[in-house]
Write an enzyme that holds these catalytic residues in place. Sequence first.
Site, mmCIF file in Angstrom:
data_model
loop_
_atom_site.group_PDB
_atom_site.id
_atom_site.type_symbol
_atom_site.label_atom_id
_atom_site.label_comp_id
_atom_site.label_asym_id
_atom_site.label_seq_id
_atom_site.Cartn_x
_atom_site.Cartn_y
_atom_site.Cartn_z
ATOM 1 N N SER A 60 23.059 63.441 -70.540
ATOM 2 C CA SER A 60 24.423 63.242 -70.940
ATOM 3 C C SER A 60 25.154 62.178 -70.102
ATOM 4 C CB SER A 60 25.198 64.555 -70.870
ATOM 5 O OG SER A 60 25.175 65.065 -69.568
ATOM 6 N N SER B 226 20.249 65.562 -67.130
ATOM 7 C CA SER B 226 21.296 64.640 -67.555
ATOM 8 C C SER B 226 21.572 63.447 -66.669
ATOM 9 C CB SER B 226 22.600 65.411 -67.774
ATOM 10 O OG SER B 226 22.495 66.166 -68.958
ATOM 11 N N LYS C 203 31.563 60.030 -63.759
ATOM 12 C CA LYS C 203 31.366 60.618 -65.087
ATOM 13 C C LYS C 203 32.630 61.381 -65.458
ATOM 14 C CE LYS C 203 27.902 63.555 -67.426
ATOM 15 N NZ LYS C 203 26.629 64.263 -67.249
#
Lengths: 484, 475
Positions: A147, A171, A74
Amino acid sequence: MYIKKINKMLKSKEISCKELTENYLKNIEDLDSSLCAFITITKNQAIQKAIEIDKKIARGQEMGLLEGIPMTLKDNISTKGILTTAASKILENYIPPYSATVANRLSDSVLLGKVNLDEFAMGTSTETSYFAKTKNPWDLARVPGGSSGGSVAAVAAGLSVFSLGSDTGGSIRQPAAFCGVVGLKPTYGLVSRYGVYSLASSLDQVGPVTRTVEDSAHVLSAILGHDSMDSTSAPIGKIGYNRALLQDVRGMRIGIASELLPMETDPEVKQAFNRSVKLLESLGAEIIEVKLPHMELGLTVYSIIAYCEAASNLARYDGVRFGSTAEGSLDMVTETRTKGFGQEVKRRIMLGTFFLQGENYKKYYEQAKKVQGLIISDFQKAFANCDCILSPTTLDTAFESGKETEPHLMALNDLLTIPVNLAGLPAMSILCGFNSKGLPIGLQIIANKYGEDKMFTTGNSFQIHTDFHLQRPRIIEGGKKNGL
Amino acid sequence: MDYKPAIGLEIHVELLTKTKIFCGCKTQFGAQPNSQLCPVCLGLPGALPVLNEKVVELAVMTGLLLNSQINYSSGFDRKNYFYPDLVKGYQITQYYSPLAQGGYLDIDQEGTAKRIRINRVHMEEDAGKSIHLSGETLLDYNRSGVPLMEIVTEPDFQNGEEVVKFLYKLREKLVHANISDCKLEEGSLRVDVNISLASEGEPLGKKTEIKNINSFKNIEKAIICEIKRQKSLLKYGDEIREQTLGFNDKENSLIIMRDKEITNDYMYFPEYDLPQLQLEPDYIEIVRSNLPRDIDETKEELFQLGIPENQVDQILKSKKMLQYFYKVYANYKDAKKIVNLLFGDFAKLSNEKRISIEDIALPPQYIAELLTLTNQGKISNVAMKKVLKHMLDNQEQCPNPNDLIEKLNLEQTLGKDEIREIVFKVLRDNEVAVNDYQKGKEKAFKYLMGLIMRDTKGKADPQVVRSILKDNLDK
């Protein structure tokens, strides 16, 4: 392709690491323009690494399980010399001079690239990213969740064997549910946060995104453990989960709480959840009713605590030492932040600042901390009587992208995941079915602190006896030709 | 209306640790700008603080020296504000639960002890340095993350003299215990003075804060100035505004830097990147046992050894000097003579060679040996100076004084007979002086001594010469 399988193929030279990597890079090239999961594709570094691995194999050297496995990180996890943007304009040119501990612990794997997220990990749809809106591989008109949308989309679409995401209020788990993959948030402190851009220091954790529960265990093993650079990391050495993966659920006490199955839950989600519980019961698990009376306050408590911490954690983005700098202005810091931050980030910073100022500190922040204590004790009482608590991961399946939703309604996407972060507990989302539209439904397995082994046993048993995880999203129909 | 001043101090002390409070970067003063940095003290995304144990030790030592209550459990908090030299946009400090609370330091007020109460002692990190030039500001982040200790007193001071006495005493204690070098000029000691006035029985008035004063003298001057200013405002019925003031020493006046009526909201909340600091009672006792002997005790002991006050103060200025003195004293039991040598001839020679007296590299046993030989009359004072100079000139080779005395042929080798011969000769040749002495002129004795000593070429013990001369003159 699963980790153990690839590892075998590499060791037996059935495929070279270079060829494997090139296949993945080709798939990314073919599919990512539609998917938009990647912010940076590290093509050259990936191939270089693969060549190194092949040399090692040729020399007959010992190979680690994750060595040579193509993966992604990420884009809020620092990678030395590689752009790490947090999907924000303010960091669009920021290249960290150091790598996060979790990145270092996976340095034997092949990094394919940095994947998309909601800006600064604030969001539940990956729509607030400055760069692009990632799509859900099961239905390109829908969001992948957030996210960690890039992480889950890449893994679901077969563009990455595994990924690392981050989870502050859900997330990793919520997007994992939306995209039908396994997303795990470890116990707070189990995995080092050093080098991971902080959102809420007391809640953030990094965790694996994989296709199977077994792969999740392998990746978690590789990244967990004490880090002297992170004062909040637990004094734990190595943990292996092989035994947990071999065990079954006979005698496992599974708690169900009505508070985690609210009225608003979509009927098909509820159905899939109930079926899952029945399956586990048929495999020998004991289903127990537990009470979590303060769960409904979780969202409010989270909003206050997380926003306050975020406001403080994002104060360092002022353009003075790094990040985009506004030119020739009276107040460089104000201009940098006004131009550099997106709407959602600004909203949360303002609210967080508001909750900390003057009288509000006592009125909101201190109160929220007190209620957090109640939520923690709810879980403690429940876990006195059960090994895992099950719930749907989300109230509903992936929604359509571009929907103008009020922030407080968007927050509902995390309703069932948030309390877990507030209590510092581990939880995992696995695919437990599809709705009539063919969209994935997630099952959340929550355990007590350091109870990851119980989660793996439960989740793995479930996967052994189901084949949901074998299904592939529509987007890769075309990608199948590249040997996925 | 009779107004009594109530003065309190907020003191920041830079701790003498090798590395910063939350990372492993060096704390060296005066290094190339921005050369002692890492992701942590630069506040890069993802960086996290890790507490330096030495900082805790020094802070606990300070609390013990100030008779404070050490809190077994203390925590860190964030003080949030924006400034280019504050890398994270917040400073990690201890607001809600400091390391130590309470305590006191007594100062001497005309023979009696006045107790100044301590409010708290806590740890925090320093910010970087902003250097303001016309049109631009330069930022040096070397100082970012340097460990600071904040000591806050109660408003127990009544005038500048008390404040300065306190600061000298505090500095002495902290330097002696190697906690800080407390140099106001270098910024390793910073003092903010809070002053308010109150009339008898009334609560304290509004307080003003004076910052950035660069010498103890100026602190005293600034306080006198500010008390005067506040008194005059009150006399004319004007209100005192809470302000931050600076002191212009050239004009002996105060400058308004900031109006504090609109106070900053620092939004203090706990620092979750650092766990609560838990100290065991055992740990505190170990730190206590590692404290150097109380400086007042040491002072007393030095007085007892016969060393005059000003020389005691001189020795105590430097820990190295104190240790060196004791090492010499272990082998030569005349404290006064040692101190006279160190601050007399030795200091003179060191200055000539531009070596600081603190950087003495000569083995203390050799100094003791030198003094012993001189005392025994084996060498004269002049000879001793010669040997010392040689030793200093050849520090690396570390020559033994005995060897040097032999090599330089400095021994006072003349026996009594040889001395008598020289005395007779001088007396024979200087009848006038002899007559003068017998007439009562003491000066003549000195004159004759001088001539004899010259003739002995430093090889005679002056005491012996003196007694032989006297004997002969009195005959």
